[in-house]
Design an enzyme around this catalytic site. Structure first.
Site, mmCIF file in Angstrom:
data_model
loop_
_atom_site.group_PDB
_atom_site.id
_atom_site.type_symbol
_atom_site.label_atom_id
_atom_site.label_comp_id
_atom_site.label_asym_id
_atom_site.label_seq_id
_atom_site.Cartn_x
_atom_site.Cartn_y
_atom_site.Cartn_z
ATOM 1 N NE ARG A 293 31.038 53.840 24.096
ATOM 2 C CZ ARG A 293 29.786 53.524 23.816
ATOM 3 N NH1 ARG A 293 29.504 52.648 22.883
ATOM 4 N NH2 ARG A 293 28.795 54.100 24.466
ATOM 5 C CE LYS B 181 51.373 56.968 26.213
ATOM 6 N NZ LYS B 181 50.844 57.682 25.047
ATOM 7 N NE ARG C 57 50.690 59.102 18.844
ATOM 8 C CZ ARG C 57 49.455 58.793 18.448
ATOM 9 N NH1 ARG C 57 49.191 58.574 17.187
ATOM 10 N NH2 ARG C 57 48.480 58.706 19.328
HETATM 11 C C1 BT5 Z 1 53.508 59.135 22.908
HETATM 12 O O1 BT5 Z 1 52.840 60.219 22.448
HETATM 13 O O2 BT5 Z 1 53.067 58.276 23.643
HETATM 14 C C2 BT5 Z 1 54.957 59.078 22.457
HETATM 15 C C3 BT5 Z 1 55.892 59.335 23.590
HETATM 16 C C4 BT5 Z 1 57.332 59.159 23.161
HETATM 17 C C5 BT5 Z 1 58.286 59.640 24.207
HETATM 18 C C6 BT5 Z 1 59.704 59.325 23.837
HETATM 19 S S1 BT5 Z 1 60.825 59.627 25.141
HETATM 20 C C7 BT5 Z 1 62.164 59.405 24.086
HETATM 21 C C8 BT5 Z 1 61.798 60.090 22.781
HETATM 22 N N1 BT5 Z 1 62.135 61.501 22.813
HETATM 23 C C9 BT5 Z 1 61.043 62.273 22.765
HETATM 24 O O3 BT5 Z 1 61.059 63.517 22.775
HETATM 25 N N2 BT5 Z 1 59.943 61.500 22.678
HETATM 26 C C10 BT5 Z 1 60.279 60.097 22.651
HETATM 27 P P1 BT5 Z 1 51.276 60.431 22.618
HETATM 28 O O4 BT5 Z 1 50.550 59.215 22.158
HETATM 29 O O5 BT5 Z 1 50.990 61.720 21.951
HETATM 30 O O6 BT5 Z 1 51.061 60.542 24.173
HETATM 31 C C11 BT5 Z 1 51.317 61.742 24.848
HETATM 32 C C12 BT5 Z 1 50.363 61.769 26.044
HETATM 33 O O7 BT5 Z 1 50.760 60.757 26.981
HETATM 34 C C13 BT5 Z 1 50.393 63.078 26.801
HETATM 35 O O8 BT5 Z 1 49.497 64.008 26.255
HETATM 36 C C14 BT5 Z 1 49.974 62.626 28.199
HETATM 37 O O9 BT5 Z 1 48.565 62.455 28.268
HETATM 38 C C15 BT5 Z 1 50.570 61.239 28.311
HETATM 39 N N3 BT5 Z 1 51.910 61.259 28.954
HETATM 40 C C16 BT5 Z 1 52.853 62.228 28.960
HETATM 41 N N4 BT5 Z 1 53.932 61.827 29.642
HETATM 42 C C17 BT5 Z 1 53.680 60.573 30.077
HETATM 43 C C18 BT5 Z 1 54.405 59.619 30.828
HETATM 44 N N5 BT5 Z 1 55.644 59.844 31.276
HETATM 45 N N6 BT5 Z 1 53.790 58.432 31.080
HETATM 46 C C19 BT5 Z 1 52.553 58.154 30.646
HETATM 47 N N7 BT5 Z 1 51.818 59.007 29.930
HETATM 48 C C20 BT5 Z 1 52.367 60.209 29.645
#
Ligand code: BT5
Length: 325
Positions: A321, A190, A125
């Site tokens: 927190r 996560k 996001r």
């Molecule tokens: C999310 O965003 O959690 C939504 C992720 C959705 C991914 C899916 S994959 C299929 C589809 N196609 C796409 O292009 N996207 C969707 P957000 O809440 O903004 O979290 C992003 C944050 O999660 C990053 O800034 C990292 O800190 C962390 N992150 C990134 N990759 C990760 C992973 N593989 N596992 C856990 N945390 C991750």
């Protein structure tokens, strides 16, 4: 074979056992020259696969691969889910969500589904990115039409997360929890994220593309660049990605049918049971406001007791927190 992606998939399939295969053996199996195999193997370096080459033995993918397979996915789906979904499986794509937002991808079936072995520009996001290495995790997007105005969207991303949490629990990740607004957490880490993207407008209804990124077999070393605590399913349970994909789709079509009919309220109680923030001391990242999380309301808004008032928060990021995770 005209399509190089087809060659690559077939080659990967042969190498998925993790054993050595000689160039000539691979060439015979695929009906191409050794030079074509060599070229294809070079292309595979784009996937960051660890390919071991030993003179006289051939090539192997270290550790083997559990590739996504449409037949196995279909075999695990009920007839109903099969009839409702149009599944496209890619080796690599920028983003499965982006892929489905292209108007030409709209399917004749109610749900267009895109899965990829890897994403080169996986989206989170607010411009954040989703780390998406090859063959380790699930990157799944589902596109569908949602009639109704803005109110029809209330709680949509929560319902998608709930579907994922249900699957994870049923597969032995007993502590899988939902974290408002769009994460699945386990033990404060996560495990999955949900990204809902919309086209259309309140008067015409919405074209929704909802994406789930779920870590399945990614090791901590492989995901070392992720800037928050995270986990993979394999740390808790063993399950093939194909089966997990099928279960996700099965649950998604079920919950979305109910959501389209009855809205979020039908899921409120269940979501609250899985809520990992409830009762925790939290901080709203955008405003810095602190308070105690008090669950969500019937529209999916987070209730936060600031000590002065009960705030209903519709969007944003929340952190627990530090002494509370
Ligand atoms: C999310 O965003 O959690 C939504 C992720 C959705 C991914 C899916 S994959 C299929 C589809 N196609 C796409 O292009 N996207 C969707 P957000 O809440 O903004 O979290 C992003 C944050 O999660 C990053 O800034 C990292 O800190 C962390 N992150 C990134 N990759 C990760 C992973 N593989 N596992 C856990 N945390 C991750």
């Amino acid at each position: 074979m005209a399509d190089s992606a087809m060659d690559d998939r077939a080659l990967l399939h042969l190498l998925s056992d993790g054993l050595y295969h000689s160039g000539s053996e691979l060439g015979v199996s695929l009906g191409v020259s050794r030079a074509a195999i060599w070229k294809a193997l070079k292309r595979l370096t784009d996937f960051n696969l660890k390919v071991d080459t030993v003179k006289g033995k051939g090539y192997r993918v270290i550790g083997g691969l559990d590739l996504l397979d449409s037949k196995i996915i279909q075999d695990h789906l009920s007839c109903e889910a099969q009839s409702l979904t149009d599944i496209e499986l890619l080796l690599t794509v920028d983003s499965t969500n982006h892929y489905l937002t292209d108007a030409s991808r709209i399917s004749q079936k109610p749900y267009a589904v895109c899965l990829a072995e890897m994403q080169t520009a996986g989206r989170g996001r607010r411009g954040r990115s989703w780390f998406s290495p090859f063959g380790k995790n699930i990157y799944l997007s589902i596109g569908f039409d949602l009639p109704g105005g803005v109110e029809a969207l209330s709680g949509l991303s929560l319902v998608i997360g709930l579907a994922a949490a249900r699957v994870l629990r049923s597969q032995g990740v007993d502590n899988a929890m939902v974290k408002w607004p769009n994460d699945i957490w386990v033990d404060g880490k996560k495990l999955a994220g949900v990204l809902v993207e919309l086209q259309g407008e309140a008067t015409t209804g919405w074209r929704v593309v909802a994406g789930i990124g779920l870590n399945v077999e990614m090791t901590q070393a492989e995901g070392a660049g992720i800037d928050q605590l995270w986990a993979s399913v394999s740390e808790y349970a063993s399950c093939s990605r194909n089966k997990m994909v099928a279960m996700l789709l099965e649950n998604l079509v079920q919950v979305l049918a109910i959501f389209k009919e009855n809205g979020f309220e039908a899921f409120l109680m269940e979501w609250q049971q899985y809520d990992c923030l409830r009762g925790k001391s939290i901080v709203l990242s955008n405003s810095g406001i602190e308070g105690i999380a008090k669950g969500i309301d019937a529209f999916g808004a987070l209730q936060v007791d600031t000590g002065v008032e009960l705030l209903a928060v519709n969007a944003g990021d929340v952190s627990v927190r530090p002494n509370e995770t």
